[in-house]
Design an enzyme around this catalytic site. Structure first.
Site: not given
Length: 617
Positions: A298, A500, A492, A523, A300, A306, A334
């Site tokens: 991933d 994914k 957000d 995460d 962020d 982030d 991502t």
């Protein structure tokens, strides 16, 4: 743990819990209350290891039956083959939401190593926590991939704990304690007897495997204790009360948390690592890493904070560099979707790409670095100029054409269906924004739509979760045919066409790497996160910060025998030659502080991808 990471990973409500970890924690709680964790904790993990083996065997049998019946997983009416399991495994009865395990998990060995290092069973007042079980599962997954178990090795799975049997006959339900003789037991009678010669071979192989595991775990346990400690455990009951205090400038807080550690810790880490490497059988410089052949990350809160850029993590950059040098393919999968505008992805990864360029990588290493933007929509690859380039979609070798055999591949989507999903999601965002009086705005891209805060505003995590769950329900009830991902990004909320699961599957197919040799690190593995979907297509490691990612990669490299504290002679020569060409007398190193200052002068709105001119002070 950063502000946004804690908001994403707090586990105070049912939709913010992981069923398997909660089940394991509940069973371990009984031992803790009875002051018996020291004697029964390892047995509890052995029991879960046995349940996972049974679940894997039943899942494999189901997939084999489906293939024999000419019924592919992709064309099944169910979203996952486990939904076709007429008689669920005992693990699935305990944890209905449990997915697929692509490898065996040596949970007992991982727990014993973790306990040696941290003394969990010696505690009298604090039971084993959610995060500690997560760390043990991560360690077990790493060990399983680097020192894989032969499915025929080890003791047979016919003797469970507490009198439970896998080989048919009465068994005791973990939930009710009642006897059961249903078909689940019959479905697991796949073990047959072998002759003595075969058993001796398997015993020898098992002994060699145990020796390899022992050496690997000793190396791991000898590592300096640099495991990141979260500010608040996942079960903090007072995290809601602390929310108001958390509303400080996020960048300022991250800068405070990223202050360099005391030097004595770095020295201890370095000396311990050197001592370990003297006793390990290290891999040659160009040897292929034993273990995962494809590692997906991933972005962020996994590789960088982030909303930030990769400009503060020299150790993480080094470990990624070593993985590439040892034949591992790396892909950043991502949600950030800037279409094929490579400069915007390069800005987010500026420090990492600078590190690669300074150390020097061969062409074949560079071409094993990918980034998949928009979850699964825009595939780019690193070139010999250390810049990202779009991978051709159509024509011979195009990634869209090459993966059309996957039913969910973007190459099979129609634009009308994409527009329909985004229209529904945008309408739901509008309704949620109005109902909850959020100080936010909606933005729409080619393959995604998002709800983002207005300038200097924040959106409460409860409002974000409510919005995500509304959209998930809306799209599920509409029976949309394309894959999608509705997720809470911490500050957000977004809906992407694709997810994914599709991104990882496309990479596996395009690169020819099987699921069991793929590892996804992220995460957001709760059902309002965008890493959740990857669990169905490959083994996963659940982290909560870039610091944990660094530790995971260090563990992978250490267990695989890759030297961490020294450059190979060939690499030293390359570095000296490069500096000599530049007319400098000392080896040049990437200045991550300078990289951070440069990226701060070129500011990009991570939501829209628009570059912002920063006014001088």
């Amino acid at each position: 743990m950063s502000f946004s990471s804690r908001r994403r990973n707090y586990l105070l409500t049912p939709h913010r819990r992981d069923g398997l970890i909660e089940c394991m924690k509940g069973m371990l709680m009984h031992s803790f209350v009875l002051d018996a964790l020291d004697t029964t904790g390892a047995d509890t993990f052995s029991h879960f290891e046995m349940l996972i083996d049974e679940h894997r065997r039943m899942t494999n049998q189901l997939l084999e039956d489906m293939n024999n019946n000419q019924m592919s997983v992709a064309s099944s009416s169910s979203s996952h083959p486990l939904q076709n399991m007429t008689v669920p495994s005992r693990l699935k009865q305990l944890v209905p939401g449990v997915g697929t395990f692509y490898t065996r998990l040596p949970l007992r060995k991982a727990f014993e190593a973790y306990n040696v290092k941290y003394g969990v069973t010696k505690r009298r007042y604090i039971c084993i926590s959610f995060n500690e079980i997560r760390h043990i599962l991560n360690l077990a997954q790493i060990i399983a991939m680097i020192h894989p178990y032969d499915s025929s090795d080890g003791k047979k799975l016919n003797a469970g704990m507490n009198g439970m049997s896998i080989n048919g006959g009465p068994r005791i339900s973990l939930l009710t304690g009642s006897s059961s003789t249903n078909g689940a037991a019959e479905a697991t009678t796949a073990i047959t007897s072998e002759d003595n010669g075969t058993m001796r071979k398997r015993t020898d192989r098992s002994e060699r495997q145990s020796e390899a595991d022992r050496a690997a775990l000793e190396a791991w346990a000898s590592m300096a204790d640099t495991t990141p400690r979260p500010e608040n455990d996942a079960e903090d009951e007072d995290s809601d009360a602390k929310e108001e205090g958390d509303k400080i400038d996020i960048n300022e807080k991250e800068q405070q948390s990223s202050v360099s550690k005391p030097r004595h810790l770095d020295k201890r880490d370095r000396s311990d690592s050197c001592a370990i490497e003297e006793t390990l059988s290290l891999l040659p410089t160009r040897a292929t890493l034993p273990g995962p052949k494809l590692i997906c990350f991933d972005g962020d809160q996994t590789l960088y904070s982030d909303g930030a850029n990769f400009d503060k993590s020299p150790k993480l950059a080094k470990y990624l560099y070593l993985l590439l040098k040892h034949g591992v393919t790396i892909a950043v999968v991502t949600a950030a979707g800037y279409e094929y505008q490579a400069a915007k992805y390069e800005l987010r990864l500026s420090g990492l790409l600078a590190y690669f360029q300074e150390r020097g990588l061969e062409r074949e290493d560079l071409e094993r670095f990918y980034i998949f933007g928009g979850e699964c929509n825009y595939l780019l690859r690193l070139g010999t100029d250390y810049k990202l380039h779009a991978v051709r979609e159509d024509g011979p070798g195009g990634w869209l054409i090459s993966t059309k055999h996957l039913s969910e591949s973007p190459g099979n989507w129609s634009e009308a269906e994409v527009t329909s999903i985004l229209d529904r999601a945008e309408a739901c965002f509008q309704s949620s924004l109005k109902d909850q009086n959020m100080r936010a705005r909606i933005i729409r891209k080619k393959r995604s739509v998002g709800l983002i805060p207005k300038v200097d505003e924040t959106i409460r995590r409860e409002a974000l979760d409510e919005t995500v769950l509304r959209i998930q329900t809306e799209l599920d009830e509409a029976k949309v045919t394309l894959p999608f991902c509705a997720f809470n990004g911490g500050r957000d909320a977004w809906v992407d066409v694709g997810n994914k699961r599709v991104g990882v599957q496309v990479l596996q197919s395009y690169l020819g790497i099987p699921a069991e040799e793929t590892l996804h690190i992220g995460d957001q593995f709760l059902n309002t996160g965008n890493d959740f979907a990857a669990r169905s297509v490959c083994p996963c490691v659940w982290i909560t910060s870039p610091e944990e990612t660094t530790y995971i990669l260090k563990s992978i490299l250490r267990l695989a025998g890759v030297p961490l504290m020294m450059m190979a002679a060939g690499e030293e020569k390359v570095a000296k030659d490069r500096t000599a060409d530049e007319g400098k007398g000392t080896e040049k190193k990437v200045d991550f502080e300078e990289a951070g200052r440069r990226s701060s002068r070129l500011v990009m709105d991570v939501y829209t991808g628009e570059f912002i001119r920063k006014m001088p002070n």
